[in-house]
Scaffold this active site. Sequence first.
Site: not given
Ligand code: CMP
Length: 142
Positions: A10, A50, A113, A116, A127
Amino acid sequence: ALERTFSIIKPDAVAKNLIGAIYQRFEAAGLKIVASKMVHLSREQAEGFYAEHSERPFFKALVGFMTSGPVMVQVLEGEDAVRRNREIMGATNPADALAGTLRADYANSIDENAVHGSDAPASAAREIAYFFSDEEICPRTR
Ligand code: CMP
């Protein structure tokens, strides 16, 4: 089983110059990078990727963050690749991620974070196809 999974480094981790460190984790875990490219996602691309989260309160922030800078997208191949990659990444929220995982070591927050990874083989297939054509994927024969 031999599987493929889809991975994104990311914008936060690309900005911190962590591409090589993260690729090293994949390779050390026995995951082979069989396709890879850098992309700066458009809003439409991020919203489409998403789409399953479109009704969640964090959707707008998620799309804003994912379009804030370039990302690396890659296909990882290996035994049990989906689950293995999820183990390397650690929990979505870095506060819950086990020590030594990518999110524990590199994530800023649940929003920023670092990585992904697909959550299941079916989502991995969807994906991968969202970002890569068949010709862009290079299976390893050695
Ligand atoms: P990712 O695996 O990229 O999929 C969706 C992203 O939304 C997730 O990682 C997080 O970085 C972000 N996100 C933010 N808030 C939440 C939440 N409460 N639950 C899940 N994903 C979240």
